[in-house]
Scaffold this motif. Structure first.
Motif, mmCIF file in Angstrom:
data_model
loop_
_atom_site.group_PDB
_atom_site.id
_atom_site.type_symbol
_atom_site.label_atom_id
_atom_site.label_comp_id
_atom_site.label_asym_id
_atom_site.label_seq_id
_atom_site.Cartn_x
_atom_site.Cartn_y
_atom_site.Cartn_z
ATOM 1 N N ASP A 295 0.837 -1.203 0.000
ATOM 2 C CA ASP A 295 0.000 0.000 0.000
ATOM 3 C C ASP A 295 0.871 1.252 0.000
ATOM 4 O OD1 ASP A 295 0.892 0.464 2.620
ATOM 5 O OD2 ASP A 295 -0.890 -0.424 3.542
ATOM 6 N N THR A 296 0.234 2.415 0.021
ATOM 7 C CA THR A 296 0.963 3.688 -0.090
ATOM 8 C C THR A 296 1.858 3.965 1.114
ATOM 9 O OG1 THR A 296 -0.973 4.824 0.831
ATOM 10 C CG2 THR A 296 -0.769 4.719 -1.579
ATOM 11 N N ALA A 297 1.551 3.312 2.258
ATOM 12 C CA ALA A 297 2.375 3.495 3.455
ATOM 13 C C ALA A 297 3.560 2.532 3.491
ATOM 14 C CB ALA A 297 1.520 3.319 4.708
ATOM 15 N N GLY A 298 3.646 1.643 2.502
ATOM 16 C CA GLY A 298 4.759 0.699 2.454
ATOM 17 C C GLY A 298 4.508 -0.588 3.201
ATOM 18 N N ASN A 299 3.252 -0.921 3.457
ATOM 19 C CA ASN A 299 2.925 -2.179 4.128
ATOM 20 C C ASN A 299 2.585 -3.245 3.102
ATOM 21 O OD1 ASN A 299 3.056 -1.092 6.868
ATOM 22 N ND2 ASN A 299 1.191 0.042 6.310
ATOM 23 N N VAL A 300 3.240 -4.391 3.199
ATOM 24 C CA VAL A 300 2.984 -5.486 2.269
ATOM 25 C C VAL A 300 2.049 -6.503 2.941
ATOM 26 C CG1 VAL A 300 5.087 -6.742 2.980
ATOM 27 C CG2 VAL A 300 4.004 -7.241 0.786
ATOM 28 N N LYS A 301 1.005 -6.899 2.201
ATOM 29 C CA LYS A 301 0.042 -7.854 2.730
ATOM 30 C C LYS A 301 0.684 -9.236 2.821
ATOM 31 C CE LYS A 301 -2.812 -4.489 1.117
ATOM 32 N NZ LYS A 301 -2.401 -3.307 0.322
ATOM 33 N N ARG A 302 0.372 -9.950 3.916
ATOM 34 C CA ARG A 302 0.940 -11.282 4.110
ATOM 35 C C ARG A 302 -0.142 -12.261 4.555
ATOM 36 N NH1 ARG A 302 6.136 -10.867 7.936
ATOM 37 N NH2 ARG A 302 4.523 -10.174 9.393
ATOM 38 N N VAL A 303 0.152 -13.536 4.345
ATOM 39 C CA VAL A 303 -0.714 -14.619 4.810
ATOM 40 C C VAL A 303 0.135 -15.616 5.586
ATOM 41 C CG1 VAL A 303 -2.382 -14.445 2.929
ATOM 42 C CG2 VAL A 303 -0.368 -15.918 2.668
ATOM 43 N N SER A 304 -0.543 -16.402 6.414
ATOM 44 C CA SER A 304 0.103 -17.564 7.029
ATOM 45 C C SER A 304 0.016 -18.715 6.028
ATOM 46 C CB SER A 304 -0.620 -17.946 8.327
ATOM 47 O OG SER A 304 -0.588 -16.876 9.259
ATOM 48 N N GLN A 305 1.126 -19.372 5.790
ATOM 49 C CA GLN A 305 1.155 -20.400 4.744
ATOM 50 C C GLN A 305 1.955 -21.609 5.212
ATOM 51 O OE1 GLN A 305 1.965 -18.990 0.751
ATOM 52 N NE2 GLN A 305 3.095 -20.855 0.240
#
Length: 658
Positions: A295-305
């Motif tokens: 996102d614009t704030a530099g947060n990358v979406k993650r999942v548990s895998q």
């Protein structure tokens, strides 16, 4: 001349070193002996194998990236197409052959044209065959110690001897420490014993075992997102407790019997059982497109895998290898029967996960307590194959190669809770090649290669499995060798078409159909020149145009991901004295498309220079190497995931014969 710096250029340029491997009858390190016809030695063809010690190769990620520990054998491209499988001592790799210890490999053989299709990998453009270290050395003991500036340390042992009619060789390796990526570490141990028993003067039995494990931090693969590609190569966006573990057990047996007429009968068996596990937080590509991951704030979406996989492979090869005459024409022949079975079980579980800031990562997030199963599959194939490759000496200057691979296979796929889908089919893969001695120093070659490959582990919207992928290559080449062999030059032109490639089903977008087509054409130039016995230059350059020629979604002409149009490499080695050697290697790749379909993100042109110095005596040697001495940024791509080029790294290797 130190061989360490060769690792810079081997990763890509070795793929272009062999001109006429197409005309070798077997996947072995040396060409077969000439038919006794008085053929000029130059026609016997350039060497197909580039012998480089494994310490030199995998220390810099020349064959497999250092962060993979050998679990992926080779991620580069052969003439525009991903090299997603390889050969081990002539055994076919289904793309999942597993974690072979590099400590036990003697050399890599580069096969092109007809020879690359002999064992059915379905890659007419070429293939790689790794050759194991074999017994035969008397009272040989060698130990090597390796360390790198990030903190990775490794110890290797190589012991061999001959006791009567029995020869043995044992290679072992253990390593531990940190990689250049933050919070990443690796531990591994392997042992590879080989025993060769000369049962009678004409009968030889060879048995080998490859066993070990790799335990490492599971690092989420970098993806073609512009924000992610702008980060330092060391940036880690998983969690420190992300783990990956691979356990491998591979046994090989080979009987070789020499008949009274000089022909050989060969019976080889391969049996492998391997397991793979990983768990941790990774990028959420299940719910977000690549462009939306950050996102614009530099947060990358993650999942548990969590991924779990188990595989079993069995291959039997029975071969007759020899020479004779047909209608008074000398011929070298190989006739073979292959029986194989491959079974693979894969399960993927995914759950919620917290984001992490790519610029200021804060670690400590835990995996979700509950995960949902997204995939639970069992798939594989059985195959029965007859193959033949025959080389005819039509005249002192002309050779003709004719080959055929006829395969009957049965594929199956079963999703958890669903009925098993299966299909059977027959494949025929002919090939032909011709070499002509134009002049004592000039050889011309032409070849046409056809190959087929079952598409395992996928099915259509109707539940049917896909027809095999088919490929063809046409190649012409010209080689010059100077009378004193100080200069060797090879020019090759090729055109490859791959048909029945999987592409999106427009009626059912979540599924695929097998109507895609891809094309690659190009020119390769290789040069080896000895200025003096002490000063030698190896150079390679290529132009490759690899693109989509038919698809339901992708535009015709779209470039294939990860393939540079322009590539060049240089290696200069200088033996200053019998004890001191210097080397420098340079590699360049032009700008490349990062993904297919193209999401607008491209990988910039990259270059890298390795520098090495070696001091050696009769008993010991020391190699000091500066990898990527200019600390240049760069990336490679397999068409989806992206791998950063190793940042500047100092490596030190010591070897001692005792």
């Amino acid at each position: 001349m130190s061989k360490t710096a060769l690792s810079t250029t081997l990763r890509l340029s070795a793929l272009t070193l062999a001109l006429c491997a197409a005309f070798d009858t077997r996947a072995q390190t040396a060409a077969a002996s000439p038919v006794e016809t008085g053929t000029p030695a130059a026609l016997e063809r350039p060497v197909t194998a580039l012998v480089v010690e494994r310490t030199d190769i995998d220390a810099s990620g020349a064959v497999a990236p250092a962060t993979f520990g050998g679990s992926e054998y080779n991620r580069d491209f052969l003439r525009g197409f991903k090299n997603d499988s390889a050969l081990r001592n002539g055994h076919r790799d289904y793309g999942y052959l597993g974690t072979e210890c590099f400590c036990s490999m003697e050399s890599i053989e580069v096969l092109k044209g007809p020879a690359s299709a002999l064992y059915g990998n379905g890659k007419p453009g070429g293939d790689l065959n790794s050759i194991a270290k074999m017994p035969g050395l008397v009272d040989y003991r060698n130990i090597s110690v390796f360390t790198s500036s990030p903190g990775l340390s490794r110890v290797r042992l190589d012991v061999a001897d001959v006791v009567g009619d029995v020869s043995y060789r044992v290679n072992a390796q253990a390593y531990s420490g940190a990689t250049y990526t933050d919070y990443n570490n690796r531990q591994s141990a392997f042992i590879v014993p080989v025993i060769e028993w000369r049962v009678t003067p004409d009968l030889k039995l060879t048995v080998s075992y490859n066993g070990g494990y790799l335990d490492a931090t599971w690092n989420p693969q970098l993806l073609a997102n512009q924000a992610l590609l702008g980060l330092p190569a060391k940036r880690f966006l998983g969690e420190p407790d992300n783990r990956m573990r691979i356990v491998d057990n591979t046994t090989r047996m080979e009987l070789d019997y020499k008949l009274a007429n000089g022909d050989h009968l060969r019976q080889a068996l391969l049996y492998q059982v391997e397991s793979y596990r990983d768990a941790g937080l990774a990028y959420d590509t299940y719910n977000y497109a690549l462009a939306d991951l950050v996102d614009t704030a530099g947060n990358v979406k993650r999942v548990s895998q969590r991924d779990r996989a188990n595989q079993t492979i069995f291959v039997s090869q029975s071969e007759l290898i020899g020479r004779g005459t047909l209608a008074q024409i000398p011929v070298e022949y190989l006739l073979g029967l292959e029986i194989g079975r491959f079974d693979y079980r894969y399960k993927l579980d995914v759950g919620s996960g917290s984001a992490i800031n790519i610029y200021r990562p804060v670690y400590g997030a835990a995996m979700a307590g509950a995960l949902d199963t997204l995939a639970d599959q069992t798939y594989g194939t059985d195959n029965l194959v007859l193959y033949s490759q025959n080389r005819f000496q039509l005249s002192p200057s002309i050779r003709l190669l004719l080959g055929l691979r006829a395969e009957r296979y049965r594929d199956y796929l079963q999703e958890a809770g669903e009925a098993r889908s299966s299909q059977s089919d027959s494949l025929f893969s002919p090939r032909v090649g011709l070499t002509y001695q134009l002049h004592p120093n000039w050889i011309a070659a032409l070849s046409w290669t056809n190959s087929s490959r079952p598409q395992i582990g996928a099915k259509s919207a109707s539940g049917k499995l896909f027809r095999p992928e088919a490929g063809t290559q046409t190649e012409g080449s010209l080689q010059y060798t100077a009378p004193d062999e100080s200069l060797k030059m090879t020019t090759s032109l090729f055109s490859i078409t791959r048909k029945n490639v999987l592409t999106q089903d427009l009626a059912s977008p979540n599924f695929q159909i097998d109507s895609g087509r891809r094309h690659s054409r190009g020119i390769e130039e290789d040069l080896s020149y000895s200025f003096t016995p002490e000063l030698k230059l190896d150079a390679a350059a290529s132009y490759t145009s690899a693109y989509v020629s038919h698809d339901t979604v992708l535009p015709v002409g779209a470039l294939l991901a990860g393939v540079p149009k322009w590539f060049s490499s240089l290696y200069l080695g200088y033996d200053v004295t019998p004890a001191w050697s210097l080397g420098a290697g340079y590699v360049f790749e032009s700008r490349r498309t990062a993904t297919l379909p193209d999401n607008g993100v491209s990988l910039p042109a990259m270059s890298s220079i390795d520098l090495t110095v070696t001091y050696k005596t009769k008993k010991w040697s020391i190699d000091a190497t500066l990898v990527n001495s200019g600390n240049h940024r760069g990336f490679t791509s397999d068409g989806y995931t992206v791998t950063p080029v190793n940042p500047r790294e100092f490596q030190l290797t010591g070897r001692y014969k005792f």
